[in-house]
Design a protein around this motif. Sequence first.
Motif, short mmCIF file in Angstrom:
data_model
loop_
_atom_site.label_atom_id
_atom_site.label_comp_id
_atom_site.label_asym_id
_atom_site.label_seq_id
_atom_site.Cartn_x
_atom_site.Cartn_y
_atom_site.Cartn_z
N GLY A 165 0.81 -1.26 -0.10
CA GLY A 165 0.06 0.06 0.08
C GLY A 165 0.76 1.29 0.02
N LEU A 166 2.24 0.99 -0.18
CA LEU A 166 2.94 2.43 0.07
C LEU A 166 3.40 2.92 -1.59
CD1 LEU A 166 5.73 1.65 2.37
CD2 LEU A 166 3.56 3.06 3.07
N SER A 167 3.20 4.16 -1.82
CA SER A 167 3.60 4.72 -3.14
C SER A 167 5.10 4.69 -3.58
CB SER A 167 3.02 6.19 -3.13
OG SER A 167 4.06 6.87 -2.21
N ARG A 168 5.23 4.40 -4.69
CA ARG A 168 6.69 4.33 -5.17
C ARG A 168 7.44 5.67 -4.79
NH1 ARG A 168 7.16 2.21 -11.21
NH2 ARG A 168 5.29 3.65 -11.69
N CYS A 169 8.78 5.46 -4.59
CA CYS A 169 9.83 6.35 -4.28
C CYS A 169 10.08 7.34 -5.24
CB CYS A 169 11.01 5.95 -3.49
SG CYS A 169 10.71 4.78 -2.13
N ALA A 170 10.54 8.66 -5.07
CA ALA A 170 10.81 9.49 -6.17
C ALA A 170 12.16 9.48 -6.72
CB ALA A 170 10.59 11.16 -5.58
N ALA A 171 12.20 9.17 -8.00
CA ALA A 171 13.68 9.23 -8.51
C ALA A 171 13.90 10.54 -9.51
CB ALA A 171 13.62 8.14 -9.58
N LYS A 172 15.00 10.66 -10.24
CA LYS A 172 15.44 11.86 -10.82
C LYS A 172 15.76 11.74 -12.35
CE LYS A 172 17.20 14.38 -7.06
NZ LYS A 172 18.62 15.32 -6.43
N TRP A 173 15.34 12.50 -13.12
CA TRP A 173 15.69 12.33 -14.53
C TRP A 173 17.12 12.81 -14.61
CZ3 TRP A 173 12.34 10.37 -17.64
CH2 TRP A 173 10.91 10.47 -17.29
N GLU A 174 17.72 12.14 -15.69
CA GLU A 174 19.15 11.95 -16.01
C GLU A 174 19.13 12.51 -17.66
OE1 GLU A 174 21.87 12.43 -14.38
OE2 GLU A 174 20.85 11.85 -12.44
N THR A 175 20.07 13.19 -17.96
CA THR A 175 20.49 13.64 -19.51
C THR A 175 21.54 13.39 -19.89
OG1 THR A 175 20.50 15.90 -19.05
CG2 THR A 175 18.10 15.11 -19.42
N THR A 176 21.70 13.32 -21.21
CA THR A 176 23.10 13.28 -21.79
C THR A 176 23.30 14.71 -22.42
OG1 THR A 176 22.45 12.27 -23.88
CG2 THR A 176 23.15 11.03 -22.26
N GLU A 177 24.69 15.05 -22.98
CA GLU A 177 24.83 16.27 -23.69
C GLU A 177 23.92 16.35 -25.03
OE1 GLU A 177 26.61 18.74 -22.52
OE2 GLU A 177 27.02 17.74 -20.68
N TRP A 178 23.61 17.58 -25.56
CA TRP A 178 23.04 17.76 -26.74
C TRP A 178 24.01 17.46 -28.04
CZ3 TRP A 178 17.95 18.21 -27.27
CH2 TRP A 178 17.35 19.02 -26.12
N SER A 179 23.50 16.76 -28.93
CA SER A 179 24.23 16.34 -29.98
C SER A 179 24.53 17.54 -30.68
CB SER A 179 23.54 15.24 -30.87
OG SER A 179 22.15 15.90 -31.45
N ASP A 180 25.25 17.52 -32.03
CA ASP A 180 25.47 18.67 -32.98
C ASP A 180 24.14 18.82 -33.64
OD1 ASP A 180 27.90 18.96 -32.16
OD2 ASP A 180 28.77 17.47 -33.60
N CYS A 181 23.98 19.90 -34.02
CA CYS A 181 22.81 20.43 -34.95
C CYS A 181 22.83 19.42 -36.19
CB CYS A 181 22.59 21.80 -35.29
SG CYS A 181 21.05 22.28 -35.87
N SER A 182 21.42 19.25 -36.59
CA SER A 182 21.25 18.42 -37.79
C SER A 182 21.77 19.24 -39.05
CB SER A 182 20.01 17.78 -37.74
OG SER A 182 18.91 19.03 -38.00
N VAL A 183 21.89 20.38 -38.81
CA VAL A 183 22.11 21.28 -40.25
C VAL A 183 23.29 22.16 -39.92
CG1 VAL A 183 20.02 21.18 -41.16
CG2 VAL A 183 20.42 23.14 -39.84
N THR A 184 24.02 22.44 -40.82
CA THR A 184 25.32 23.55 -40.59
C THR A 184 24.72 24.88 -40.67
OG1 THR A 184 25.77 23.32 -42.78
CG2 THR A 184 26.99 21.83 -41.47
#
Length: 289
Positions: A165-184
Amino acid sequence: MNTDIEVSLTPIDVRKNPGADVTYSYSVHKDYLVNSVIATTEAPETYTWTGMGWSKCSKSCGGGFTYYRYQCIRDSDRKKVEKSHCNQKNFNQNDYRASCNSRRCPLPEFDWTIGTWGECSKTCGSHGIQLRKVTCMKSFMGRTTKTKKSLCRGRRPAKKQSCTGLSRCAAKWETTEWSDCSVTCGRGSRTRDVYCKLPAKYPNSYICRENRPLQYQECSPGDCMSKEEEDEMRRKEAIRKQGCKPLSRGPCEPSMYQTFCTLPGYEQICCTTCDAQRRLVQNELAGRG
C-alpha cells in the motif's frame, strides 16, 4: 487445716467452785482459711485430641491424599497446646487419611501466540518490511508460560512480511549532452538521451514524478548563404587549392573594389569577384548599423 494452735489457760480454785468446767474458743483470719481450702482441693489439668477437619488434598489431579487433622486441646480453656500433653499412644496420623482428586490430569496445550504487525521499515516503495512477535505458549492448569517453539503444532506463522500500500519512491531524470545540430545553417534539430535514473536494487519501487526534460530541440547554426555566395565560396576554395594568394592591401581591399574590380586580372590578383567584395562591404555596413 494442718496448723498448730497455741491455747493459754488460767488455773482456778476448784475448792471454792466445785462445779466449774473448762471451755475454750479460737478465731482464724478468713484469707488464711480460703487459701488453705484451695490448696488442698486443686485438681490436675486434662487434655483431649480434638478433630479439626480434613486437610487440603496433596494433589490437584492424578490421585492424592487428605488427612483428618487433630489438635491437642486443654480442657479447662479449650486452647491449643503442644501435642506432648495429649496421650499419643496408638495414635498415627496416617490412620486418618483418605484418597482424593483421583481424576486424570489434563494434558497441557501448546499454541502459537501472534502479535500485531509493527511499522514498515520504509516510508515508500515496495522493499520495506514489517515485523511481529510469534511465540509458542504452554497452557496448563490455568497457567500460561512461554516454551520451546518445537512443542507448538503446525508451521510457525510468519514473523515478517513485505509492506503493502505504499507509493513508489521519487527518482530523478538524467540527461546526456546535446548532439550537434542536424544542419550547418538554417533551422535544424538536435537530440539528447533522457532517462529516469533508477537504483539497481528494487527499481520497481521508484518513479520519476517531475516533468520529463526535452529530448528534441530546434537549432540554427546561422543563416544559409545564397546561391551566389555559395558559388563564390566554391570559386575561392578552388583558387585556394590552386595556390592563389590575394594581395593583402591596395586594390584587393574590399573598400577599394569599386575602383579596381573592373580591371583585367582582378579576380586572379585578389582571388575574388567584384560581387563578392560588394557583399562584404554591404554586410560590414549593415553590421555597423
